[in-house]
Scaffold this motif. Structure first.
Motif, PDB file in Angstrom:
ATOM      1  N   GLU A 165       0.828  -1.203   0.000  1.00 25.15           N
ATOM      2  CA  GLU A 165       0.000   0.000   0.000  1.00 25.15           C
ATOM      3  C   GLU A 165       0.865   1.256   0.000  1.00 25.15           C
ATOM      4  O   GLU A 165       0.602   2.218  -0.741  1.00 25.15           O
ATOM      5  CB  GLU A 165      -0.928  -0.002   1.206  1.00 25.15           C
ATOM      6  CG  GLU A 165      -1.907   1.153   1.224  1.00 25.15           C
ATOM      7  CD  GLU A 165      -2.874   1.108   2.386  1.00 25.15           C
ATOM      8  OE1 GLU A 165      -3.716   2.018   2.474  1.00 25.15           O
ATOM      9  OE2 GLU A 165      -2.791   0.174   3.209  1.00 25.15           O
ATOM     10  N   ALA A 166       1.922   1.263   0.824  1.00 25.21           N
ATOM     11  CA  ALA A 166       2.815   2.420   0.878  1.00 25.21           C
ATOM     12  C   ALA A 166       3.490   2.660  -0.471  1.00 25.21           C
ATOM     13  O   ALA A 166       3.542   3.793  -0.963  1.00 25.21           O
ATOM     14  CB  ALA A 166       3.870   2.213   1.970  1.00 25.21           C
ATOM     15  N   ALA A 167       3.998   1.599  -1.079  1.00 27.00           N
ATOM     16  CA  ALA A 167       4.666   1.739  -2.378  1.00 27.00           C
ATOM     17  C   ALA A 167       3.694   2.216  -3.454  1.00 27.00           C
ATOM     18  O   ALA A 167       4.059   3.002  -4.333  1.00 27.00           O
ATOM     19  CB  ALA A 167       5.298   0.410  -2.786  1.00 27.00           C
ATOM     20  N   LEU A 185      12.365  10.671   3.051  1.00 23.53           N
ATOM     21  CA  LEU A 185      11.371  10.280   4.047  1.00 23.53           C
ATOM     22  C   LEU A 185      11.877   9.195   4.987  1.00 23.53           C
ATOM     23  O   LEU A 185      11.150   8.777   5.886  1.00 23.53           O
ATOM     24  CB  LEU A 185      10.097   9.784   3.335  1.00 23.53           C
ATOM     25  CG  LEU A 185       9.326  10.839   2.545  1.00 23.53           C
ATOM     26  CD1 LEU A 185       8.156  10.202   1.811  1.00 23.53           C
ATOM     27  CD2 LEU A 185       8.844  11.944   3.458  1.00 23.53           C
ATOM     28  N   ASP A 186      13.103   8.719   4.791  1.00 20.59           N
ATOM     29  CA  ASP A 186      13.689   7.678   5.638  1.00 20.59           C
ATOM     30  C   ASP A 186      12.773   6.457   5.708  1.00 20.59           C
ATOM     31  O   ASP A 186      12.416   5.976   6.787  1.00 20.59           O
ATOM     32  CB  ASP A 186      13.980   8.217   7.042  1.00 20.59           C
ATOM     33  CG  ASP A 186      14.899   7.279   7.827  1.00 20.59           C
ATOM     34  OD1 ASP A 186      15.735   6.623   7.180  1.00 20.59           O
ATOM     35  OD2 ASP A 186      14.760   7.199   9.055  1.00 20.59           O
ATOM     36  N   LEU A 187      12.398   5.957   4.535  1.00 21.77           N
ATOM     37  CA  LEU A 187      11.517   4.794   4.464  1.00 21.77           C
ATOM     38  C   LEU A 187      12.308   3.504   4.636  1.00 21.77           C
ATOM     39  O   LEU A 187      13.524   3.455   4.429  1.00 21.77           O
ATOM     40  CB  LEU A 187      10.787   4.771   3.113  1.00 21.77           C
ATOM     41  CG  LEU A 187      10.010   6.029   2.739  1.00 21.77           C
ATOM     42  CD1 LEU A 187       9.364   5.870   1.367  1.00 21.77           C
ATOM     43  CD2 LEU A 187       8.951   6.361   3.796  1.00 21.77           C
ATOM     44  N   THR A 188      11.611   2.432   4.994  1.00 27.28           N
ATOM     45  CA  THR A 188      12.254   1.136   5.157  1.00 27.28           C
ATOM     46  C   THR A 188      12.756   0.601   3.816  1.00 27.28           C
ATOM     47  O   THR A 188      12.287   1.000   2.740  1.00 27.28           O
ATOM     48  CB  THR A 188      11.286   0.112   5.747  1.00 27.28           C
ATOM     49  OG1 THR A 188      10.159  -0.017   4.863  1.00 27.28           O
ATOM     50  CG2 THR A 188      10.797   0.537   7.120  1.00 27.28           C
ATOM     51  N   SER A 189      13.697  -0.334   3.903  1.00 28.81           N
ATOM     52  CA  SER A 189      14.220  -0.955   2.688  1.00 28.81           C
ATOM     53  C   SER A 189      13.116  -1.620   1.884  1.00 28.81           C
ATOM     54  O   SER A 189      13.099  -1.563   0.653  1.00 28.81           O
ATOM     55  CB  SER A 189      15.286  -2.002   3.046  1.00 28.81           C
ATOM     56  OG  SER A 189      16.424  -1.404   3.591  1.00 28.81           O
ATOM     57  N   ALA A 190      12.179  -2.269   2.580  1.00 29.99           N
ATOM     58  CA  ALA A 190      11.118  -2.991   1.879  1.00 29.99           C
ATOM     59  C   ALA A 190      10.277  -2.060   1.028  1.00 29.99           C
ATOM     60  O   ALA A 190       9.954  -2.368  -0.128  1.00 29.99           O
ATOM     61  CB  ALA A 190      10.238  -3.731   2.891  1.00 29.99           C
ATOM     62  N   VAL A 191       9.910  -0.893   1.568  1.00 33.56           N
ATOM     63  CA  VAL A 191       9.070   0.043   0.811  1.00 33.56           C
ATOM     64  C   VAL A 191       9.869   0.674  -0.318  1.00 33.56           C
ATOM     65  O   VAL A 191       9.371   0.814  -1.442  1.00 33.56           O
ATOM     66  CB  VAL A 191       8.473   1.111   1.745  1.00 33.56           C
ATOM     67  CG1 VAL A 191       7.787   2.211   0.943  1.00 33.56           C
ATOM     68  CG2 VAL A 191       7.473   0.473   2.710  1.00 33.56           C
ATOM     69  N   ARG A 192      11.119   1.039  -0.035  1.00 37.29           N
ATOM     70  CA  ARG A 192      11.941   1.601  -1.119  1.00 37.29           C
ATOM     71  C   ARG A 192      12.114   0.593  -2.248  1.00 37.29           C
ATOM     72  O   ARG A 192      12.035   0.933  -3.430  1.00 37.29           O
ATOM     73  CB  ARG A 192      13.301   2.043  -0.581  1.00 37.29           C
ATOM     74  CG  ARG A 192      13.271   3.400   0.108  1.00 37.29           C
ATOM     75  CD  ARG A 192      14.631   3.776   0.635  1.00 37.29           C
ATOM     76  NE  ARG A 192      14.936   3.092   1.885  1.00 37.29           N
ATOM     77  CZ  ARG A 192      16.138   2.655   2.237  1.00 37.29           C
ATOM     78  NH1 ARG A 192      17.162   2.811   1.425  1.00 37.29           N
ATOM     79  NH2 ARG A 192      16.328   2.075   3.393  1.00 37.29           N
TER      80      ARG A 192
END
Length: 519
Positions: A101-103, A159-166
């Motif tokens: 959803e975030a991606a 945004l300092d997002l997690t590796s998974a979302v990036r």
């Protein structure tokens, strides 16, 4: 607090991550919330999906499109996790509906004003005028925003997002020219988007998800998946997002143009009907004849069938193609387009039913593949639904995107973007006015200058384009930085902001330019 999975790794683990994650419920939900409150996300409400909405509620924009992609993507992820494919998804690196959803919400952040038309215009300018070897690409711009130019993360760099979302945002997990090695464009059958564009040979992949300035973030995001998937493959979560994007695009653009009376019953009916009635005769014609007669009903659809055979032999099937034409013909010609949209409750209900029925059918047709061919992700549509999406997208392209009146409109928008870049570049070069630059443009120049100076010092080969021209000296580095900054600046505008800013720069505006997000 328990140790985070490597997929949840952030660049700034000592920042405000823990509190945000605790509030949101999980690191990936925290990512979704950071994206949703970003002004880059808000601006998508003013960015063209296909044609400028002009404030109309009848046409999708990039914001409403992204929200629908997120809805579809989450439904796909939850469906797979509830199926026998759930274990396979975990073996391939994981499938978290929150990550998906975030991606999905983030996937179009990098789209510039005026949609794909603005993207193509900025790419030509970036490569040909500014000498930026990797030009401009909306997906790469998205990664640049979430890792660099947005400042809402705790480190004020992205945004300092997690590796998974990036990693899930990386629809095309490679750079334009150099990374990874061997580059996917050299494969016998390149992944979708990895091949060079026919209209610009020698310029690298036509689609890619990372500029040279974000390669460290790219590598870090992909690292947790290195032992699970091939180096050129999307993560499972990226593949879900990509499939959902295709589904949403195939459905809601047809709705839009039916609602405003552009998609006409007679022309669509003639194209699909003529092909269905004469498919055997059409299949026996040579390619030159089919191409010459492409404006006649049925011939464009035959060209599509042949093009699918050339590009996607791994899945294309003539019987499935014929069945897809019949299904689309029944639902679209005899159904949705059977009555003109008049704004009535019945018309609204018919449009909503078309969307709901097709979304349900396509989501139900999604499957997970352990070892997909290069032109497919791990998540793909079954044969029947895959062909249906191709036919739906064909109708949109043939009867909307190729209209001469749309071309007239878009040529004006391309000229506007080009003229705006000219004006901003001239301002940057005006020594008497350089201290009155928009603050955001000034900051973007300084940011890019630091990036390109470091690249020129450590890995100058990454700044060399396909022509082999090297970047020599501080002036050349400064020129690259100014070019990237102008492109970043223009790409961050809405359609209306681009028009208004050009009016101000050309002396046509009656009031001073005052949009605080830009300045």
């Amino acid at each position: 607090m328990a140790a985070l999975d490597p997929r949840d790794h952030r660049r700034d683990p000592d920042g405000e991550t823990a509190g945000f994650a605790d509030l949101a419920g999980s690191p990936s939900r925290a990512d979704r919330d950071r994206i949703a409150v970003s002004p880059f996300f808000a601006r998508l409400g003013g960015v063209t999906q296909v044609v400028s909405a002009g404030g109309s509620g009848l046409l999708h924009n990039r914001l409403t499109h992204s929200i629908k992609v997120a809805q579809v993507a989450r439904a796909i992820a939850e469906r797979i996790n509830a199926s026998a494919d759930a274990d396979l998804a975990q073996k391939l690196g994981g499938l978290d509906p929150d990550v998906v959803e975030a991606a999905s919400l983030a996937h179009d952040l990098g789209h510039p004003p005026f949609g794909h038309l603005g993207e193509r215009t900025l790419d030509r300018i970036a490569r040909n005028r500014f000498g930026l070897a990797d030009g401009f690409e909306g997906n790469a711009q998205t990664l640049r925003i979430i890792t660099t130019t947005d400042v809402r993360g705790p480190s004020a760099a992205g945004l300092d997002l997690t590796s998974a979302v990036r990693a899930a945002v990386l629809k095309y997990p490679w750079a334009r020219l150099h990374v990874p090695s061997p580059h996917p464009s050299t494969m016998g059958v390149p992944p979708r988007g990895a091949a060079e564009p026919d209209d610009a040979p020698g310029t690298g992949s036509s689609k890619f998800s990372a500029y040279v300035t974000e390669l460290d973030d790219f590598a870090q995001a992909r690292a947790p998946f290195a032992a699970r998937i091939e180096y050129w493959q999307q993560t499972v979560e990226a593949s879900v997002m990509d499939t959902a994007d295709d589904i949403a695009y195939a459905i809601h653009d047809l709705q839009d143009f039916h609602r405003i009376g552009v998609l006409q019953h007679a022309t669509v009916a003639a194209e699909l009907g003529e092909w269905a009635e004469h498919r055997s005769e059409l299949s026996r014609l040579d390619d030159a004849t089919v191409s010459e007669r492409s404006r006649r009903p049925g011939y464009s659809l035959e060209r599509l069938r042949r093009r699918l055979h050339m590009k996607d032999s791994w899945i294309v099937d003539d019987d499935a193609f014929g069945e897809a034409v019949a299904r689309v013909r029944e639902a679209l010609v005899e159904g949705l387009l059977g009555s003109a949209f008049d704004g009535s409750l019945d018309a609204e209900q018919a449009t909503a039913a078309f969307s709901a029925q097709w979304t349900s059918r396509l989501v139900e047709g999604v499957s997970l593949i352990a070892s997909p061919p290069p032109r497919s992700g791990h998540v793909t549509l079954n044969t029947a639904q895959w062909h249906e999406v191709q036919v739906l997208k064909f109708v949109h392209r043939r009867f909307v995107l190729l209209r001469p009146d749309l071309a007239l409109h878009q040529r004006g928008q391309a000229a506007l973007v080009s003229t705006l870049v000219d004006a901003l570049e001239a301002w940057l070069g005006d020594r008497d006015e350089v201290f009155r630059l928009p603050r955001r443009l000034h900051d973007l120049v300084e940011l890019a200058h630091g990036e390109y100076r470091e690249l020129a010092r450590t890995t100058p080969e990454l700044l060399v384009g396909a022509t082999g021209d090297r970047v020599d000296g501080p002036d050349a580095v400064r020129a690259l930085a100014r070019g990237r900054a102008v492109v970043d600046f223009v790409a961050s505008l809405t359609d209306k902001q681009a028009v208004t800013l050009l009016d101000a720069l050309s002396g046509r505006a009656s009031q001073p330019w005052s949009d605080s997000f830009v300045l």
